[in-house]
Design a protein around this motif. Sequence first.
Motif, PDB file in Angstrom:
ATOM      1  N   GLU A 407     -13.839  59.649 -21.893  1.00 25.85           N
ATOM      2  CA  GLU A 407     -13.644  60.531 -20.732  1.00 25.85           C
ATOM      3  C   GLU A 407     -13.115  61.903 -21.184  1.00 25.85           C
ATOM      4  O   GLU A 407     -13.566  62.940 -20.717  1.00 25.85           O
ATOM      5  CB  GLU A 407     -12.652  59.856 -19.780  1.00 25.85           C
ATOM      6  CG  GLU A 407     -12.601  60.417 -18.386  1.00 25.85           C
ATOM      7  CD  GLU A 407     -13.860  60.214 -17.554  1.00 25.85           C
ATOM      8  OE1 GLU A 407     -14.024  60.986 -16.599  1.00 25.85           O
ATOM      9  OE2 GLU A 407     -14.680  59.332 -17.859  1.00 25.85           O
ATOM     10  N   ILE A 408     -12.151  61.908 -22.100  1.00 24.85           N
ATOM     11  CA  ILE A 408     -11.580  63.174 -22.595  1.00 24.85           C
ATOM     12  C   ILE A 408     -12.565  63.865 -23.541  1.00 24.85           C
ATOM     13  O   ILE A 408     -12.708  65.086 -23.528  1.00 24.85           O
ATOM     14  CB  ILE A 408     -10.210  62.936 -23.296  1.00 24.85           C
ATOM     15  CG1 ILE A 408      -9.215  62.272 -22.331  1.00 24.85           C
ATOM     16  CG2 ILE A 408      -9.626  64.235 -23.845  1.00 24.85           C
ATOM     17  CD1 ILE A 408      -8.917  63.037 -21.051  1.00 24.85           C
ATOM     18  N   GLU A 411     -15.147  65.927 -21.875  1.00 23.75           N
ATOM     19  CA  GLU A 411     -14.585  67.187 -21.368  1.00 23.75           C
ATOM     20  C   GLU A 411     -14.318  68.175 -22.509  1.00 23.75           C
ATOM     21  O   GLU A 411     -14.477  69.377 -22.362  1.00 23.75           O
ATOM     22  CB  GLU A 411     -13.279  66.866 -20.634  1.00 23.75           C
ATOM     23  CG  GLU A 411     -12.805  67.944 -19.702  1.00 23.75           C
ATOM     24  CD  GLU A 411     -13.451  67.863 -18.325  1.00 23.75           C
ATOM     25  OE1 GLU A 411     -13.173  68.762 -17.527  1.00 23.75           O
ATOM     26  OE2 GLU A 411     -14.220  66.926 -18.051  1.00 23.75           O
ATOM     27  N   ARG A 450      -6.666  62.041 -15.602  1.00 23.83           N
ATOM     28  CA  ARG A 450      -7.171  63.269 -14.968  1.00 23.83           C
ATOM     29  C   ARG A 450      -6.242  64.453 -15.229  1.00 23.83           C
ATOM     30  O   ARG A 450      -6.690  65.578 -15.418  1.00 23.83           O
ATOM     31  CB  ARG A 450      -7.362  63.047 -13.467  1.00 23.83           C
ATOM     32  CG  ARG A 450      -8.548  62.133 -13.201  1.00 23.83           C
ATOM     33  CD  ARG A 450      -8.809  61.910 -11.736  1.00 23.83           C
ATOM     34  NE  ARG A 450      -7.784  61.104 -11.134  1.00 23.83           N
ATOM     35  CZ  ARG A 450      -7.294  61.300  -9.914  1.00 23.83           C
ATOM     36  NH1 ARG A 450      -7.718  62.307  -9.191  1.00 23.83           N
ATOM     37  NH2 ARG A 450      -6.377  60.515  -9.420  1.00 23.83           N
ATOM     38  N   LYS A 453      -6.945  65.948 -18.627  1.00 25.61           N
ATOM     39  CA  LYS A 453      -8.055  66.928 -18.638  1.00 25.61           C
ATOM     40  C   LYS A 453      -7.562  68.295 -18.184  1.00 25.61           C
ATOM     41  O   LYS A 453      -7.960  69.324 -18.713  1.00 25.61           O
ATOM     42  CB  LYS A 453      -9.168  66.477 -17.678  1.00 25.61           C
ATOM     43  CG  LYS A 453      -9.926  65.241 -18.099  1.00 25.61           C
ATOM     44  CD  LYS A 453     -10.988  64.969 -17.052  1.00 25.61           C
ATOM     45  CE  LYS A 453     -11.709  63.668 -17.316  1.00 25.61           C
ATOM     46  NZ  LYS A 453     -12.746  63.411 -16.304  1.00 25.61           N
ATOM     47  N   ARG A 457      -6.888  72.358 -20.561  1.00 30.93           N
ATOM     48  CA  ARG A 457      -7.821  73.450 -20.283  1.00 30.93           C
ATOM     49  C   ARG A 457      -7.008  74.704 -19.958  1.00 30.93           C
ATOM     50  O   ARG A 457      -5.973  74.611 -19.293  1.00 30.93           O
ATOM     51  CB  ARG A 457      -8.679  73.031 -19.084  1.00 30.93           C
ATOM     52  CG  ARG A 457      -9.766  73.995 -18.709  1.00 30.93           C
ATOM     53  CD  ARG A 457     -10.729  73.389 -17.713  1.00 30.93           C
ATOM     54  NE  ARG A 457     -11.500  72.277 -18.252  1.00 30.93           N
ATOM     55  CZ  ARG A 457     -12.422  72.372 -19.198  1.00 30.93           C
ATOM     56  NH1 ARG A 457     -12.675  73.554 -19.751  1.00 30.93           N
ATOM     57  NH2 ARG A 457     -13.085  71.333 -19.616  1.00 30.93           N
TER      58      ARG A 457
END
Length: 518
Positions: A407-408, A411, A450, A453, A457
């Motif tokens: 999942e990471i 991203e 979540r 993520k 960023r």
Amino acid sequence: MSILNVEHLTHGFGDRAIFNDVSFRLLKGEHIGLIGANGEGKSTFMNIITGKLMPDEGKIEWAKNVRVGYLDQHTALTAGQTIRDVLSSAFDFLYDMEAQMNEICDKMGDATPEELDQYMEDLGTIQDLLTMHDFYMIDSKVDEVGRALGLADIGFERDVTELSGGQRTKVLLGKLLLEKPDILLLDEPTNYLDVEHIEWLKRYLNEYENAFILISHDIPFLNSVINLIYHMDNQELTRYVGDYDKFQEVYAMKKSQLEAAYNKQHKEIADLKDFVARNKARVATRNMAMSRQKKLDKMDVIELAAEKPKPEFHFREARTPGRYIFQTKNLVIGYDEPLSRPLDLAMERGQKIVLTGANGIGKTTLLKSILGLIPPLSGNVEQGDYLEIGYFEQEMSQDVTTTCIEEIWQEFPGFTQYEVRSALAKCGLTTKHIESKVKVLSGGEQAKVRLCKLINRDTNVLLLDEPTNHLDVDAKEELKRALKAYKGSILMVCHEPEFYDGLATDVWDCTKWTTRVF
């Protein structure tokens, strides 16, 4: 009198143990708060005692004829059902009795005198049961609970699949309260509920005579309704009398006592080992050394539980944006019908704004309209210059089949394996969580993935939709600290005043512009 007995419960997922030889008794009228960090197994425990999940070992025994009501966040609602249908389904067992009564009436025309006597007796029994359970007042009961939870304002004939997360929770809660079970099992009932309805639920639970088990990370709410705490930690379940504050006091004292005993024993072990090492070779002192060795061998060694990884959130910051984050002109939000009157809103750089108000009035819709994810019904949104937006959605899709690492990596494809693992570990996830599939994690652990993520960023604006839902106490405290330290701008939907107090520069009450009547 014991309503529920759990004996020697052991359960795990793969090589990850959740419970080890746990026993538990629930007595009549007990109001229990079930607490513990994310991923300790609170929802799993609820699923085991309600029979949704079979334990690896152990015995679950309910008292006879106990009716259990379970508020589960993941209950599926069927398309085509209205709010009234779902609430009325609380009385399905009475409707079945009515159908049985009608069947008996149909048979009466052709019955023999003996059969007729039996039918009359059966009819009388059913009639008494229907009267006792207020069958002829069902509609007024549904209306009463529906109004108390604000469902009448949404419309009893509304399809349940069109509802927001908070409205859905209210419908399930309403059905549960109408069922009047002997025991309520509530898994984070305040998630998505607005302040007004949290207050109503608080009053209801305080007056509730039967037993309930409540999972909640909302500490003020928990403290106001429970009289017992069961703490789930390191595969064990420990009972504490009193509220959460009392638990913290006793837990801290027990922990410091254990640490003192551990340190004392540790020193004693070191001294004994040293004596044995120095004296076992000498004839004169060999017996004394052997005696010390025996003491060492028999000693019950105290072990301290491994410290849980505490999350650390540090939001990365992008370049400074222009003066305005966004401006709206005559913006009307909604889907098929308007949720707001025309709005002229503006957010400036550096503001940290919280959106409050009842469920279903369009707070999430406003966030998505500002982001451009859904088109406005009329008017427009103008985003500012040089925005780097980070968006935290209320829920993660349950169709995700990836592991946390994948999942990471999706991203941030440039991250090394070490960087991915390190980023997840900083969010308070252990190696076993990191290697697991996202969908098997608890709601709180999914929220941490979540957040992972989001914090990795570069952003200068954060749009957060109920970020505290599912998060445990430590994670909430750390998130609040990180958001206060964040130099960018924040627009956040939140129902927890104690979370945004001291963090928000402005609070916008969305009930002032909604077209919904509440």
